[in-house]
Design a protein around this motif. Structure first.
Motif, PDB file in Angstrom:
ATOM      1  N   ASN A 193      28.132   2.076 -11.083  1.00 14.01           N
ATOM      2  CA  ASN A 193      27.847   3.482 -10.807  1.00 14.01           C
ATOM      3  C   ASN A 193      29.112   4.266 -10.525  1.00 14.01           C
ATOM      4  O   ASN A 193      29.153   5.479 -10.675  1.00 14.01           O
ATOM      5  N   GLY A 194      30.166   3.567 -10.100  1.00 14.30           N
ATOM      6  CA  GLY A 194      31.424   4.194  -9.735  1.00 14.30           C
ATOM      7  C   GLY A 194      32.029   3.440  -8.573  1.00 14.30           C
ATOM      8  O   GLY A 194      31.557   2.363  -8.203  1.00 14.30           O
ATOM      9  N   PRO A 195      33.077   3.961  -7.963  1.00 13.29           N
ATOM     10  CA  PRO A 195      33.637   3.309  -6.776  1.00 13.29           C
ATOM     11  C   PRO A 195      32.665   3.410  -5.610  1.00 13.29           C
ATOM     12  O   PRO A 195      31.993   4.430  -5.427  1.00 13.29           O
ATOM     13  N   GLY A 196      32.596   2.345  -4.799  1.00 15.00           N
ATOM     14  CA  GLY A 196      31.662   2.328  -3.676  1.00 15.00           C
ATOM     15  C   GLY A 196      32.158   3.092  -2.472  1.00 15.00           C
ATOM     16  O   GLY A 196      31.397   3.350  -1.543  1.00 15.00           O
ATOM     17  N   TYR A 197      33.416   3.469  -2.471  1.00 12.51           N
ATOM     18  CA  TYR A 197      34.024   4.226  -1.382  1.00 12.51           C
ATOM     19  C   TYR A 197      35.349   4.746  -1.912  1.00 12.51           C
ATOM     20  O   TYR A 197      35.721   4.458  -3.059  1.00 12.51           O
ATOM     21  N   GLU A 211      30.700  -0.022  -7.016  1.00  9.50           N
ATOM     22  CA  GLU A 211      29.295   0.150  -6.650  1.00  9.50           C
ATOM     23  C   GLU A 211      28.454  -0.088  -7.891  1.00  9.50           C
ATOM     24  O   GLU A 211      28.611   0.588  -8.902  1.00  9.50           O
ATOM     25  N   ALA A 212      27.567  -1.078  -7.826  1.00  6.28           N
ATOM     26  CA  ALA A 212      26.701  -1.388  -8.965  1.00  6.28           C
ATOM     27  C   ALA A 212      25.741  -0.229  -9.221  1.00  6.28           C
ATOM     28  O   ALA A 212      25.576   0.667  -8.386  1.00  6.28           O
ATOM     29  N   ARG A 213      25.075  -0.243 -10.351  1.00  9.06           N
ATOM     30  CA  ARG A 213      24.129   0.835 -10.663  1.00  9.06           C
ATOM     31  C   ARG A 213      22.929   0.820  -9.729  1.00  9.06           C
ATOM     32  O   ARG A 213      22.216   1.812  -9.614  1.00  9.06           O
ATOM     33  N   SER A 214      22.699  -0.287  -9.052  1.00 12.00           N
ATOM     34  CA  SER A 214      21.670  -0.359  -8.013  1.00 12.00           C
ATOM     35  C   SER A 214      22.165   0.224  -6.697  1.00 12.00           C
ATOM     36  O   SER A 214      21.410   0.314  -5.736  1.00 12.00           O
ATOM     37  N   LEU A 215      23.440   0.592  -6.627  1.00 10.78           N
ATOM     38  CA  LEU A 215      24.146   1.192  -5.492  1.00 10.78           C
ATOM     39  C   LEU A 215      24.624   0.181  -4.457  1.00 10.78           C
ATOM     40  O   LEU A 215      25.150   0.581  -3.407  1.00 10.78           O
ATOM     41  N   TYR A 216      24.506  -1.108  -4.708  1.00 10.26           N
ATOM     42  CA  TYR A 216      25.115  -2.109  -3.838  1.00 10.26           C
ATOM     43  C   TYR A 216      26.602  -2.190  -4.182  1.00 10.26           C
ATOM     44  O   TYR A 216      26.978  -2.154  -5.352  1.00 10.26           O
ATOM     45  N   ASP A 244      25.654   0.176   1.667  1.00  8.94           N
ATOM     46  CA  ASP A 244      26.784   0.927   2.215  1.00  8.94           C
ATOM     47  C   ASP A 244      27.951  -0.017   2.394  1.00  8.94           C
ATOM     48  O   ASP A 244      27.774  -1.195   2.708  1.00  8.94           O
ATOM     49  N   VAL A 245      29.160   0.532   2.253  1.00  9.91           N
ATOM     50  CA  VAL A 245      30.320  -0.332   2.436  1.00  9.91           C
ATOM     51  C   VAL A 245      30.384  -0.819   3.881  1.00  9.91           C
ATOM     52  O   VAL A 245      30.745  -1.969   4.140  1.00  9.91           O
ATOM     53  N   HIS A 246      30.031   0.043   4.848  1.00 17.64           N
ATOM     54  CA  HIS A 246      29.862  -0.377   6.237  1.00 17.64           C
ATOM     55  C   HIS A 246      28.360  -0.417   6.494  1.00 17.64           C
ATOM     56  O   HIS A 246      27.789   0.463   7.130  1.00 17.64           O
TER      57      HIS A 246
END
Length: 484
Positions: free
Chosen positions: A262-266, A301-306, A399-401
């Motif tokens: 999905n993109g970078p997770g943070y 960040e995966a497309r599932s948002l993890y 979330d990353v945290h």
């Protein structure tokens, strides 16, 4: 062309405010007609619907009799009339898998648990004014998207128009209905919803233990992140030779993230030389310095948002200097010690204390600590934390945290359990203007961060494809630089 002919071509409303397109009946009628239907399927990672249904079941079991309302949220305005890209609230995604701006989940208590309904804003398709007048959501501007019917089939639960929520009755068998904090204030006021700390705490508790589907998503995110590190390492020689700087490497990773997830997770951290000790160096506007240590803190960040969350410190030249190697070796010892304490049944903070003891002893041996190791490690001391003021680990997930809204006794005060996914990330950060540090160490920042899945007997390092020892990192860096 004569002046008269120019005058003749002026519109009849010249000199006055032209009418808006929505005020011109002929245009409104014309743009509403003769559009073919464009079907857009719902694109969810395989297993999303079943995982979300199980997550709702677990929440229902934890809070019987209580009506629950969760929302996806809306994209904040970046500036003027431009919005940031939308990213749905993590609690809402955990319960539904839906990533639609403005969506709302209502869980109504029943004798057997809860009935769930998702309310969505319908797409602004031809025939609606928003189709051409809403530049943020109209399909003429942003493209087609799935509708109510498509979402209902994909989720296998009732999906309704968000407008129906205005007249719906939200019933709770016990006290007021509880909502998450991102539920719009107007909706909370209309239905008497109460933003609940107990709901927030319960969701954080439930999200700490990952199920098999979630673990699969995190594995994908970590694997994609490892590929992103390789892509960045390959670009180091080019960034150095052409003076492209930290942002070139940051952009390399973020392009990789959008391609494979999905993109970078943070916010990606790329810090060369004296920027490496700056903990949240997300500006990434410095040069790539020859012979520097390059700190990379990055996660796809995966497309599932993890999301993943991994850090390595690479030698730009392919070989650490004597001073860089000295710092890296101490951080590595701390990192390995900390990871050895990550296993079920151990208090969360044990890995933190174990890492701190190694680092404090090393700093003392170097003559940097102004006090004894015991005094530094005592609650009234903590002098060693000058060089690592941040924590050295956290839960990881949507979330990353992850689960950061949990109570202390549920998080740092609790024992680790199988199914948790955590980061371990000790480091040492010697700022270039820190006069307590020997000159040869100033401007060196080193962090090692891995993502660990707790198993029944210990922990699996999900990011083990990246080496953590200095020689391994040097060889890995040189191998990718040579393939550029």
């Amino acid at each position: 062309m004569t002046t008269d002919s120019i005058h003749d071509q002026r519109p009849p409303y010249a000199g006055t405010r032209p009418p808006r397109l929505s005020e011109i009946p002929a245009f409104v009628d014309h743009i509403a007609r003769d559009w073919g239907h464009r079907s857009v399927p719902v694109a969810l990672p395989e297993g999303t619907e079943a995982a979300a249904a199980e997550h709702r079941r677990r929440l229902s079991h934890a809070l019987p009799g209580r009506a629950i309302v969760a929302a996806a949220g809306t994209a904040p305005i970046r500036n003027d009339d431009s919005a940031y890209g939308f990213r749905a609230d993590s609690d809402f995604v955990w319960l539904t898998g839906v990533q639609v701006e403005g969506a709302v989940l209502v869980m109504t208590p029943t004798a057997g648990g809860h009935d769930s309904t998702v309310y969505l804003p319908p797409p602004l398709r031809p025939g609606t004014e928003g189709f051409f007048s809403d530049a943020l959501h109209g399909e003429l501007w942003v493209g087609s998207s799935p509708g109510i019917e498509e979402w209902s089939r994909a989720l296998d639960l009732p999906v309704r128009d968000i407008a129906e929520l205005e007249t719906a009755t939200i019933r709770s068998a016990e006290g007021p209905a509880w909502s998450t904090r991102v539920v719009p204030e107007a909706l909370r006021a209309q239905h008497g919803l109460e933003v609940s700390q107990e709901l927030r705490r319960t969701l954080s508790q439930l999200r700490m233990i990952k199920d098999e589907w979630e673990i699969e998503q995190l594995r994908h995110a970590v694997d994609a992140t490892v590929g992103g590190f390789a892509a960045v390492a390959t670009e180091i020689p080019r960034a150095l030779a052409q003076g492209l700087g930290e942002r070139w490497l940051q952009g390399t990773f973020e392009r990789h993230s959008r391609t494979h997830g999905n993109g970078p997770g943070y916010s990606t951290i790329v810090g060369s030389g004296p920027n490496a000790p700056i903990l949240h160096w997300t500006r990434c506007d410095g040069p790539i310095l020859p012979d520097s240590a390059l700190l990379l803190d990055m996660g796809v960040e995966a497309r599932s948002l993890y999301t993943a969350d991994v850090t390595r410190t690479l030698p730009v030249s392919g070989t650490f200097s004597t001073a860089q190697r000295r710092v890296h070796d101490l951080v590595e010892r701390s990192h390995r010690t900390a990871m050895s304490h990550v296993r079920p049944g151990v208090n969360y903070l044990e890995f933190h204390f174990a890492a701190m003891e190694v680092l404090a002893q090393g700093l003392h041996d170097w003559g940097i600590l102004p006090v004894s190791v015991d005094e530094a490690l005592s609650p009234a001391g903590q002098q060693h934390r000058r060089y690592l003021v941040c924590g050295i680990g956290h839960h990881l997930g949507l979330d990353v945290h992850d689960c950061s809204q949990a109570q202390w006794e549920d998080y740092m005060g609790a024992d680790l359990e199988a199914g948790m996914v955590m980061t371990v990330e000790p480091g040492l950060y010697f700022h270039e203007n820190d006069l307590t540090v020997p000159p040869e160490l100033r401007g060196i920042g080193v962090r090692l961060e891995d993502d660990l899945l707790l198993t029944a007997s210990g922990a699996e390092v999900l990011s083990e494809a990246l080496p953590i020892d200095a020689i391994g990192i040097e060889n890995w860096t040189r191998s990718h630089a040579s393939s550029a």
